[in-house]
Design a protein around this motif. Sequence first.
Motif, mmCIF file in Angstrom:
data_model
loop_
_atom_site.group_PDB
_atom_site.id
_atom_site.type_symbol
_atom_site.label_atom_id
_atom_site.label_comp_id
_atom_site.label_asym_id
_atom_site.label_seq_id
_atom_site.Cartn_x
_atom_site.Cartn_y
_atom_site.Cartn_z
ATOM 1 N N ARG A 262 -9.092 4.130 3.010
ATOM 2 C CA ARG A 262 -7.396 4.558 3.737
ATOM 3 C C ARG A 262 -6.880 5.358 3.672
ATOM 4 N NH1 ARG A 262 -5.034 6.997 -1.300
ATOM 5 N NH2 ARG A 262 -3.072 6.514 -1.728
ATOM 6 N N ALA A 263 -7.327 6.161 3.698
ATOM 7 C CA ALA A 263 -7.156 7.416 5.270
ATOM 8 C C ALA A 263 -6.907 6.951 6.667
ATOM 9 C CB ALA A 263 -7.598 8.441 4.815
ATOM 10 N N TYR A 264 -7.781 5.586 7.017
ATOM 11 C CA TYR A 264 -7.743 5.772 8.291
ATOM 12 C C TYR A 264 -6.429 4.445 8.645
ATOM 13 C CZ TYR A 264 -8.365 2.059 11.670
ATOM 14 O OH TYR A 264 -8.558 1.089 12.910
ATOM 15 N N SER A 265 -6.507 3.941 7.060
ATOM 16 C CA SER A 265 -5.543 2.573 7.627
ATOM 17 C C SER A 265 -4.135 3.162 7.435
ATOM 18 C CB SER A 265 -5.790 1.450 6.538
ATOM 19 O OG SER A 265 -6.335 0.985 6.228
ATOM 20 N N ILE A 266 -3.935 3.911 6.081
ATOM 21 C CA ILE A 266 -2.185 4.075 5.997
ATOM 22 C C ILE A 266 -1.962 5.186 7.515
ATOM 23 C CG2 ILE A 266 -0.962 6.096 4.663
ATOM 24 C CD1 ILE A 266 -2.355 4.335 2.499
ATOM 25 N N GLY A 267 -3.047 6.523 7.422
ATOM 26 C CA GLY A 267 -2.767 6.973 9.424
ATOM 27 C C GLY A 267 -2.434 6.210 10.058
ATOM 28 N N SER A 268 -3.209 5.268 10.754
ATOM 29 C CA SER A 268 -2.789 4.783 11.769
ATOM 30 C C SER A 268 -1.730 3.892 11.964
ATOM 31 C CB SER A 268 -4.176 3.725 12.050
ATOM 32 O OG SER A 268 -5.229 4.932 12.753
ATOM 33 N N TYR A 269 -1.642 2.909 11.150
ATOM 34 C CA TYR A 269 -1.308 2.208 10.926
ATOM 35 C C TYR A 269 0.638 2.867 10.227
ATOM 36 C CZ TYR A 269 -4.507 -1.220 11.237
ATOM 37 O OH TYR A 269 -5.337 -2.115 11.516
ATOM 38 N N GLY A 270 0.348 3.272 9.157
ATOM 39 C CA GLY A 270 1.946 4.152 8.753
ATOM 40 C C GLY A 270 2.786 5.026 9.189
ATOM 41 N N LYS A 271 1.501 6.197 9.438
ATOM 42 C CA LYS A 271 2.041 7.669 10.294
ATOM 43 C C LYS A 271 2.745 7.268 11.437
ATOM 44 C CE LYS A 271 1.029 12.092 10.152
ATOM 45 N NZ LYS A 271 -0.073 13.957 10.121
ATOM 46 N N GLY A 272 1.753 6.496 12.179
ATOM 47 C CA GLY A 272 2.004 6.051 13.448
ATOM 48 C C GLY A 272 3.006 5.722 13.647
ATOM 49 N N ILE B 193 2.537 8.599 -0.784
ATOM 50 C CA ILE B 193 1.359 8.367 -2.165
ATOM 51 C C ILE B 193 0.247 8.753 -1.210
ATOM 52 C CG2 ILE B 193 0.084 6.795 -3.100
ATOM 53 C CD1 ILE B 193 2.068 4.349 -3.012
ATOM 54 N N LEU B 194 -0.376 8.691 0.123
ATOM 55 C CA LEU B 194 -1.622 9.366 1.027
ATOM 56 C C LEU B 194 -1.590 10.389 0.686
ATOM 57 C CD1 LEU B 194 -4.265 8.955 2.140
ATOM 58 C CD2 LEU B 194 -2.626 8.528 4.390
ATOM 59 N N VAL B 195 0.011 11.198 1.076
ATOM 60 C CA VAL B 195 -0.303 12.465 1.128
ATOM 61 C C VAL B 195 0.382 12.990 -0.648
ATOM 62 C CG1 VAL B 195 1.691 14.659 2.063
ATOM 63 C CG2 VAL B 195 1.278 12.433 2.751
ATOM 64 N N LYS B 196 0.268 12.063 -1.272
ATOM 65 C CA LYS B 196 0.596 13.303 -3.198
ATOM 66 C C LYS B 196 -0.433 13.037 -3.193
ATOM 67 C CE LYS B 196 4.770 11.920 -3.322
ATOM 68 N NZ LYS B 196 6.039 11.248 -4.511
ATOM 69 N N SER B 197 -1.853 12.452 -2.848
ATOM 70 C CA SER B 197 -2.961 12.452 -3.233
ATOM 71 C C SER B 197 -4.183 13.689 -2.577
ATOM 72 C CB SER B 197 -3.985 10.783 -2.351
ATOM 73 O OG SER B 197 -3.712 10.542 -1.311
ATOM 74 N N GLY B 198 -3.980 13.748 -1.283
ATOM 75 C CA GLY B 198 -4.495 14.867 -0.889
ATOM 76 C C GLY B 198 -5.699 14.389 -0.096
ATOM 77 N N ASN B 199 -4.892 13.287 0.228
ATOM 78 C CA ASN B 199 -6.422 12.824 0.928
ATOM 79 C C ASN B 199 -6.076 12.164 2.290
ATOM 80 O OD1 ASN B 199 -8.272 12.425 -1.203
ATOM 81 N ND2 ASN B 199 -7.652 10.581 -2.276
ATOM 82 N N GLU B 200 -4.988 12.647 3.326
ATOM 83 C CA GLU B 200 -4.764 12.896 4.271
ATOM 84 C C GLU B 200 -5.870 13.463 5.265
ATOM 85 O OE1 GLU B 200 -1.004 12.595 7.162
ATOM 86 O OE2 GLU B 200 -0.811 13.840 5.136
ATOM 87 N N GLU B 201 -5.733 12.817 6.351
ATOM 88 C CA GLU B 201 -6.851 13.286 7.043
ATOM 89 C C GLU B 201 -5.731 13.816 8.700
ATOM 90 O OE1 GLU B 201 -10.642 11.873 7.453
ATOM 91 O OE2 GLU B 201 -10.598 11.060 5.492
ATOM 92 N N THR C 268 6.821 4.452 1.692
ATOM 93 C CA THR C 268 5.735 4.237 0.372
ATOM 94 C C THR C 268 4.376 4.995 0.516
ATOM 95 O OG1 THR C 268 8.277 2.973 -0.051
ATOM 96 C CG2 THR C 268 5.438 3.299 -1.487
ATOM 97 N N GLY C 269 3.825 3.876 1.607
ATOM 98 C CA GLY C 269 2.475 3.580 1.448
ATOM 99 C C GLY C 269 2.178 5.782 1.281
ATOM 100 N N TYR C 270 2.616 6.113 3.069
ATOM 101 C CA TYR C 270 2.921 7.730 3.443
ATOM 102 C C TYR C 270 2.802 8.390 2.429
ATOM 103 C CZ TYR C 270 1.840 11.354 5.852
ATOM 104 O OH TYR C 270 1.993 12.626 6.505
#
Length: 468
Positions: free
Chosen positions: A427-437, A406-414, A402-404
């Motif tokens: 936010r991009a660090y946290s959701i990317g590292s924790y969530g996308k990982g 939302i991040l993708v839709k925001s356009g702020n994914e890194e 869910t969090g990932y």
Amino acid sequence: MKIVITTTFILMISLGIVINISAQPDRWQQHVDYKMEVDVDAKKHQTSGTQVLVYTNNSPDTLKKVFYHLYFNAFQPNSMMDVRSRTIKDPDRRVRDRIFNLKEDEIGYQKVLSLKQNGTALDYKVEGTVLEVALAEPILPNSSVNFQMKFEGQVPLQIRRSGWMNSEGIEFSMSQWFPKIAEYDYKGWHAHPYIGREFYSPWGNYDVKITMDSKYIIAGTGVLQNANEIGYGYADVKIKKRPKKHTWHFTAENVHDFVWAADPDYVHDVITIDGNGPDIHFFYQPETEDLVANWKKLQQDIKRAYPFMEKNFGEYPYSTYTVAQGGDGGMEYPMATLITGRRRYGSLLGVTIHEMMHTWYQMLLATNESYYSWMDEGFTNYSSALTTGFLNDQDETLGPYTGYYILVKSGNEEPLSTHADHFVTNRAYSIGSYGKGAISLHQLGYIIGQDVMRKGLLSYYKAWKFKH
């Protein structure tokens, strides 16, 4: 035809390779042996100490310099951590401008008073949180050198992970508290400035003596060597008349950091994992009946969780582990964690499992989390979801999606290849590292099957434990 190479695809290749080969031969490991004695002035929140470090250069390179981290220097107005926190779009709510507003007796610092190499005084300079040392003699490959240091420090008012008087009234949360030599690997020295993110250090043995007011109970990395002498905290022995100060003596083998916490109001519980398992120590303030009930329940769930952890992720190699109330949320260290304790039970269990799972993904399988934070936090998120799911008898691996999304839709994914300190937003660090990982591992398990996935993770553990 467009071909998309995903993180999952790369991870599939990586895990497939690690199943079939052992760790690469160029991944030699530097080694450290620390002996430290530190005296704590609890009223002034200051420390003074000595450090003897035997540093073994297992690399093929001749070293003409060494670098140390001075982490507490980050807790000063206009430090890199302070400036980043005040200028980033989404600052950590625990920091914001708090460092900038610290008073002189509330800032943190670490000062090296003297440093010698095999008895010869050395020249050095300080750049923020990094100490650069010019050696009297180069350190040749496959040789050791002895460094002798005198240092002093001031513990910051609780800001980020470390400090005195956290939000729950724990007096000392002592992480990143001593001058620590940086890691040197096949890419060279890793002496990054500390701005509140990740750590990367050589493995070794720690022999630490902490002297402070005898009213304090200390929880820490390693095994306490003088429990009977102390008379409480770890032993049932009671001392009728206590000295003004106690010296707590801890040792830890094959770890890459040392943390401790101290408070006069700690209660101390111990459980032993069945079947020659480790002793798990719990330190917390017994403020309310509900809080105590939560911590007692936690102990029984951890007792159930540990066999599952070892079966699925590898053997826990130490004799003890400590869960101590402290810090500013939850943070992992070797053989120990600091967590805040005023939580509803589900949160208390979740943060404890997460930090304990970091024993595998960072304390034993220690990727350079500055560059590969998703292999630290992502693997931990995935494995802790499996563990809490086992305890609660439900699938908890779908949470990060869910969090990932939302991040993708925001356009702020890194990109996950971004250095942990250089993400544009927290936010991009946290959701990317924790969530996308974690999602990457979940997707991989869907593709190759859970049984193969579990075997792959165990093979990863066997091949890479105690290696960077």
